[in-house]
Design a protein around this motif. Structure first.
Motif, PDB file in Angstrom:
ATOM      1  N   VAL A 288      25.814  65.032  20.330  1.00  0.00           N
ATOM      2  CA  VAL A 288      26.709  64.459  19.312  1.00  0.00           C
ATOM      3  C   VAL A 288      27.636  63.448  19.977  1.00  0.00           C
ATOM      4  CG1 VAL A 288      28.566  64.990  17.672  1.00  0.00           C
ATOM      5  CG2 VAL A 288      26.610  66.540  17.896  1.00  0.00           C
ATOM      6  N   VAL A 289      27.740  62.271  19.378  1.00  0.00           N
ATOM      7  CA  VAL A 289      28.584  61.215  19.937  1.00  0.00           C
ATOM      8  C   VAL A 289      30.054  61.661  19.939  1.00  0.00           C
ATOM      9  CG1 VAL A 289      28.952  60.049  17.698  1.00  0.00           C
ATOM     10  CG2 VAL A 289      29.071  58.722  19.816  1.00  0.00           C
ATOM     11  N   ASP A 290      30.799  61.200  20.935  1.00  0.00           N
ATOM     12  CA  ASP A 290      32.253  61.394  20.962  1.00  0.00           C
ATOM     13  C   ASP A 290      32.873  60.048  20.591  1.00  0.00           C
ATOM     14  OD1 ASP A 290      34.908  61.697  21.499  1.00  0.00           O
ATOM     15  OD2 ASP A 290      34.664  62.367  23.582  1.00  0.00           O
ATOM     16  N   LEU A 291      33.383  59.949  19.379  1.00  0.00           N
ATOM     17  CA  LEU A 291      33.889  58.660  18.888  1.00  0.00           C
ATOM     18  C   LEU A 291      35.153  58.208  19.623  1.00  0.00           C
ATOM     19  CD1 LEU A 291      33.340  58.945  15.008  1.00  0.00           C
ATOM     20  CD2 LEU A 291      31.896  57.794  16.710  1.00  0.00           C
ATOM     21  N   ALA A 292      35.778  59.140  20.365  1.00  0.00           N
ATOM     22  CA  ALA A 292      36.968  58.772  21.141  1.00  0.00           C
ATOM     23  C   ALA A 292      36.681  58.918  22.635  1.00  0.00           C
ATOM     24  CB  ALA A 292      38.152  59.650  20.722  1.00  0.00           C
ATOM     25  N   CYS A 310      35.583  63.439  12.927  1.00  0.00           N
ATOM     26  CA  CYS A 310      36.075  63.271  11.561  1.00  0.00           C
ATOM     27  C   CYS A 310      37.567  62.895  11.607  1.00  0.00           C
ATOM     28  CB  CYS A 310      35.843  64.579  10.802  1.00  0.00           C
ATOM     29  SG  CYS A 310      36.049  64.439   9.024  1.00  0.00           S
ATOM     30  N   CYS A 311      38.346  63.587  12.447  1.00  0.00           N
ATOM     31  CA  CYS A 311      39.786  63.271  12.578  1.00  0.00           C
ATOM     32  C   CYS A 311      39.979  61.876  13.175  1.00  0.00           C
ATOM     33  CB  CYS A 311      40.475  64.309  13.467  1.00  0.00           C
ATOM     34  SG  CYS A 311      40.470  65.978  12.781  1.00  0.00           S
ATOM     35  N   THR A 312      39.158  61.526  14.152  1.00  0.00           N
ATOM     36  CA  THR A 312      39.261  60.184  14.755  1.00  0.00           C
ATOM     37  C   THR A 312      39.033  59.114  13.694  1.00  0.00           C
ATOM     38  OG1 THR A 312      38.583  60.948  16.938  1.00  0.00           O
ATOM     39  CG2 THR A 312      38.209  58.623  16.461  1.00  0.00           C
ATOM     40  N   MET A 313      38.036  59.327  12.826  1.00  0.00           N
ATOM     41  CA  MET A 313      37.768  58.344  11.767  1.00  0.00           C
ATOM     42  C   MET A 313      38.951  58.231  10.809  1.00  0.00           C
ATOM     43  SD  MET A 313      35.018  56.848  12.459  1.00  0.00           S
ATOM     44  CE  MET A 313      35.335  55.763  11.068  1.00  0.00           C
ATOM     45  N   SER A 344      42.528  48.460  15.134  1.00  0.00           N
ATOM     46  CA  SER A 344      42.293  49.898  15.272  1.00  0.00           C
ATOM     47  C   SER A 344      40.829  50.240  15.527  1.00  0.00           C
ATOM     48  CB  SER A 344      42.777  50.615  14.014  1.00  0.00           C
ATOM     49  OG  SER A 344      42.202  50.003  12.867  1.00  0.00           O
ATOM     50  N   ILE A 345      39.919  49.675  14.753  1.00  0.00           N
ATOM     51  CA  ILE A 345      38.499  50.060  14.855  1.00  0.00           C
ATOM     52  C   ILE A 345      37.854  49.476  16.111  1.00  0.00           C
ATOM     53  CG2 ILE A 345      36.233  49.755  13.742  1.00  0.00           C
ATOM     54  CD1 ILE A 345      37.943  51.933  12.478  1.00  0.00           C
ATOM     55  N   GLU A 346      38.269  48.261  16.478  1.00  0.00           N
ATOM     56  CA  GLU A 346      37.716  47.697  17.718  1.00  0.00           C
ATOM     57  C   GLU A 346      38.055  48.610  18.903  1.00  0.00           C
ATOM     58  OE1 GLU A 346      39.060  43.791  18.992  1.00  0.00           O
ATOM     59  OE2 GLU A 346      37.831  43.925  20.790  1.00  0.00           O
ATOM     60  N   ASN A 347      39.305  49.055  18.915  1.00  0.00           N
ATOM     61  CA  ASN A 347      39.782  49.924  19.990  1.00  0.00           C
ATOM     62  C   ASN A 347      38.989  51.237  20.009  1.00  0.00           C
ATOM     63  OD1 ASN A 347      41.679  50.837  21.969  1.00  0.00           O
ATOM     64  ND2 ASN A 347      42.964  51.736  20.377  1.00  0.00           N
ATOM     65  N   ILE A 348      39.041  51.946  18.891  1.00  0.00           N
ATOM     66  CA  ILE A 348      38.335  53.233  18.727  1.00  0.00           C
ATOM     67  C   ILE A 348      37.824  53.277  17.291  1.00  0.00           C
ATOM     68  CG2 ILE A 348      38.631  55.751  18.632  1.00  0.00           C
ATOM     69  CD1 ILE A 348      40.974  55.402  20.597  1.00  0.00           C
ATOM     70  N   PRO A 349      36.580  53.602  17.019  1.00  0.00           N
ATOM     71  CA  PRO A 349      35.542  54.071  17.930  1.00  0.00           C
ATOM     72  C   PRO A 349      34.664  52.963  18.542  1.00  0.00           C
ATOM     73  CG  PRO A 349      34.804  54.355  15.684  1.00  0.00           C
ATOM     74  CD  PRO A 349      36.185  53.757  15.607  1.00  0.00           C
ATOM     75  N   HIS A 350      34.883  51.705  18.182  1.00  0.00           N
ATOM     76  CA  HIS A 350      33.952  50.674  18.644  1.00  0.00           C
ATOM     77  C   HIS A 350      33.744  50.700  20.159  1.00  0.00           C
ATOM     78  CE1 HIS A 350      33.535  46.645  20.517  1.00  0.00           C
ATOM     79  NE2 HIS A 350      32.399  46.700  19.848  1.00  0.00           N
ATOM     80  N   ASN A 351      34.847  50.578  20.918  1.00  0.00           N
ATOM     81  CA  ASN A 351      34.702  50.533  22.381  1.00  0.00           C
ATOM     82  C   ASN A 351      34.144  51.845  22.934  1.00  0.00           C
ATOM     83  OD1 ASN A 351      35.596  47.912  22.604  1.00  0.00           O
ATOM     84  ND2 ASN A 351      37.708  48.454  23.083  1.00  0.00           N
ATOM     85  N   ASP A 355      30.774  52.591  25.279  1.00  0.00           N
ATOM     86  CA  ASP A 355      30.925  53.255  26.566  1.00  0.00           C
ATOM     87  C   ASP A 355      30.064  54.522  26.635  1.00  0.00           C
ATOM     88  OD1 ASP A 355      32.163  53.571  29.060  1.00  0.00           O
ATOM     89  OD2 ASP A 355      33.745  54.829  28.214  1.00  0.00           O
ATOM     90  N   TRP A 356      29.995  55.232  25.515  1.00  0.00           N
ATOM     91  CA  TRP A 356      29.255  56.498  25.448  1.00  0.00           C
ATOM     92  C   TRP A 356      27.747  56.261  25.583  1.00  0.00           C
ATOM     93  CZ3 TRP A 356      25.755  58.787  21.961  1.00  0.00           C
ATOM     94  CH2 TRP A 356      25.628  60.179  22.030  1.00  0.00           C
TER      95      TRP A 356
END
Ligand code: C2O
Length: 599
Positions: A288-292, A310-313, A344-351, A355-356
């Motif tokens: 499972v991906v870690d969005l953060a 879900c909380c990160t989103m 916000s989205i570019e920072n997390i989860p995009h980057n 990286d993941w």
């Protein structure tokens, strides 16, 4: 003069069958019919060890397609409420610490003419190598003789989630990528030339038109969403053209929903041209991906990871997207230094997703984990289709406002179209999806219900900590806590509806050659690990490696109105902020709280 400039010969850029290399082939032995990765050979010679050979063993195809429902969003809430009143003007943004804010963000515009940004495509300079010596060389074929282009689609086609499309669709998309990979390297539609288009706009290949000593960079600013929308638009049109099928659309990797939180199977089938073996072997399905993600795998159960995601989103799409600048990123005006600050989205989860996916055993976390190489992995385009979908959701579901500043609307970029011709497009023509001829399905957004909760309410741990001004500027080498004064407290509901309280970290200095991450906590005394479902974990600063060594100074916005309410801290004069370095070397210049209009 040749119309297309050929890449430097020092870089073995032409797709070459593996059998012609004497080096032990790492990747293709088990699937001889599969495409060679033209950059692979270069990188192999730079590797210390071939021990990771197994990372490139053909993965057994998983053709199982998860069914997915396309319920309409019954639970969707209008977060922002679209209003036409109140044009978004930076000069009106000032409340609170107005003077300081004006001096940093506004001064640039007031002291020079308002200017949108454009690339100077005639003066592409090579970022020749990464900070550890891997060749880059990504100036694409010449774009001389470009025409202006305005889209006017007559039909609208819907992009679909990558994990829920049919087997026939996967075959079709894979054949489009095969065709792109088979085009000559002098053709700008060639898959690896398309990857170079991304590279040249991220490794400061082009100067800004009219400002020969200022480089253009489309990350870490308000150009991020529109540039990538246009990039995918032309990539999709090249696919349509090569397939001779106007109805074809790109898939999106729906990492914001539990059904899509792993690498979609179409990208993990080594027999397809959608495969890239240069990925983190520990993050292949069913991981499972870690969005953060910050470079370290969390030792947690997959179901908890899904909850964290879900909380990160929620945090990134709702809490941290409450003003246009926080969502899109900071203004980049013609003549300014790059990297004013990511949204916000570019920072997390995009980057984090980049990286993941990238392979940490590669010199620079190639392919996805470093921007110069990211476009060489076909999953890039599905990742970015979902990033683009976040803009669609912000706009059409949450009903939040786009930027209306003419400097944003009139900024322009140059791409290659489906006929291999260079075209110039503007940001303003990217805002209407109907004109671009595609849309996204209305899927349930489970993260709307994942608002982080306070770990402990009413904690006011500011007594013994130093003031921010006493510790700044500082090199962030260990966790540092300090007090930030709030210019206003206990604002009324009306005041809060009109303006967001924004914690802005400024003068963040680092080298863009490497990935840099630090966490930000508010009113928290246990900062050993950040937990996206706790309101005290405000978020992180995450800058993805670009490849080329370049000094950068940037900023990051954190919206805190909702967080301080949740923490029971809205009546406090000040907050305790803790910065915790997680990755890379970074210096922090300053921090302040300002109030930014929501529309
Ligand atoms: Cu231009 Cu995901 O990066």
């Amino acid at each position: 003069m040749a119309f297309f400039s050929l890449p430097s010969l020092t870089h073995p850029i032409h797709p070459t069958p593996v059998s012609s290399f004497s080096l032990k082939p790492l990747i293709y032995s088990s699937s001889p019919g599969f495409f060679s990765h033209p950059f692979r050979a270069t990188r192999v010679t730079n590797q210390k060890s071939h021990a990771e050979a197994s990372t490139c063993k053909a993965q057994k195809a998983d053709h199982h397609q998860n069914p997915s429902t396309y319920d309409s969003i019954s639970s969707s809430k209008s977060k922002c409420g679209k209003t036409s009143a109140g044009k978004f003007e930076r000069r009106d943004v000032l409340l609170g610490l107005g003077g300081l804010y004006a001096a940093t963000t506004l001064g640039t515009k007031q002291s020079s003419l308002a200017l949108p940004v454009s690339p100077d495509i005639f003066n592409c300079t090579e970022a020749t190598e990464t900070r550890n010596g891997i060749p880059i060389n990504c100036c694409p074929p010449s774009a001389a003789g470009y025409n202006d282009y305005t889209p006017s689609a007559s039909e609208v086609y819907t992009r679909m989630p990558a994990h829920a499309v049919s087997h026939d669709y996967v075959k079709k998309y894979s054949s489009a990528i095969t065709k792109m990979k088979n085009l000559s390297m002098s053709d700008p539609r060639n898959f690896y030339q398309q990857a170079n288009v991304h590279c040249v706009y991220c490794d400061e290949g082009y100067p800004q038109l009219g400002f020969p000593d200022k480089k253009l960079e489309i990350h870490s600013s308000w150009l991020f969403f529109p540039w990538h929308r246009w990039y995918l638009y032309f990539f999709e049109r090249i696919c349509k053209n090569l397939l001779d099928d106007d109805t074809f659309t790109l898939p999106f990797w729906q990492w914001d929903d539990s059904s899509g939180m792993q690498i979609p199977s179409m990208f993990n089938d080594s027999k397809l041209s959608l495969y890239d073996c240069i990925r983190n072997p520990k993050h292949l399905p069913p991981k499972v991906v870690d969005l953060a993600y910050n470079g370290t795998d969390l030792p947690i159960d997959p179901n908890i990871q899904i909850q964290y995601n879900c909380c990160t989103m929620y945090t990134q799409m709702i809490t941290q997207s409450s003003t246009p600048e926080c969502f899109f990123g900071q203004p980049l005006l013609g003549g300014n230094d790059p990297d004013p600050g990511a949204g916000s989205i570019e920072n997390i989860p995009h980057n984090c997703v980049h990286d993941w996916v990238g392979d940490p055993s590669q010199p620079n976390n190639e392919d996805m984990g470093v921007l110069y190489a990211a476009g060489r992995d076909p999953i890039f385009y599905a990742h970015h289709a979902n990033v683009d979908r976040m803009w669609y959701i912000y706009d059409n579901v949450l009903k939040c406002k786009n930027i209306e500043d003419p400097d944003w609307l009139n900024s322009s970029f140059i791409f290659f179209n489906e006929a291999a011709r260079p075209v110039r497009v503007t940001v303003k023509d990217s805002t209407n999806l109907a004109k671009l001829g595609y849309t996204y399905p209305d899927l349930p957004l489970s993260w709307l219900d994942c608002k982080p909760k306070a770990r402990r309410r009413g904690l006011n741990p500011t007594k013994s900590a130093p003031k921010a001004s006493e510790v700044m500027p500082m090199q962030l080498e260990k966790p540092v806590s300090f007090v930030v004064e709030r210019p206003k407290k206990s604002r009324s509901g009306k005041e809060k509806a009109e303006a967001e309280e924004v914690l802005k970290i400024k003068g963040i200095q680092f080298d863009k050659g490497e990935t840099v991450v630090f966490d930000v906590f508010v009113n928290e005394d246990d900062t050993s690990q950040s937990n996206p479902c706790k309101a005290e974990s405000l978020g992180s600063f995450n800058s993805l490696a670009h490849g080329h060594s370049m000094k950068s100074t940037t900023s990051q916005c954190f919206a805190i109105s909702e967080v301080l309410e949740e923490l029971g801290a809205d009546d406090f004069d000040s907050i305790l902020v803790t910065l915790v370095p997680r990755r890379g070397a970074v210096t922090i210049g300053g921090i302040e709280i300002t109030f930014v209009p929501k529309s």
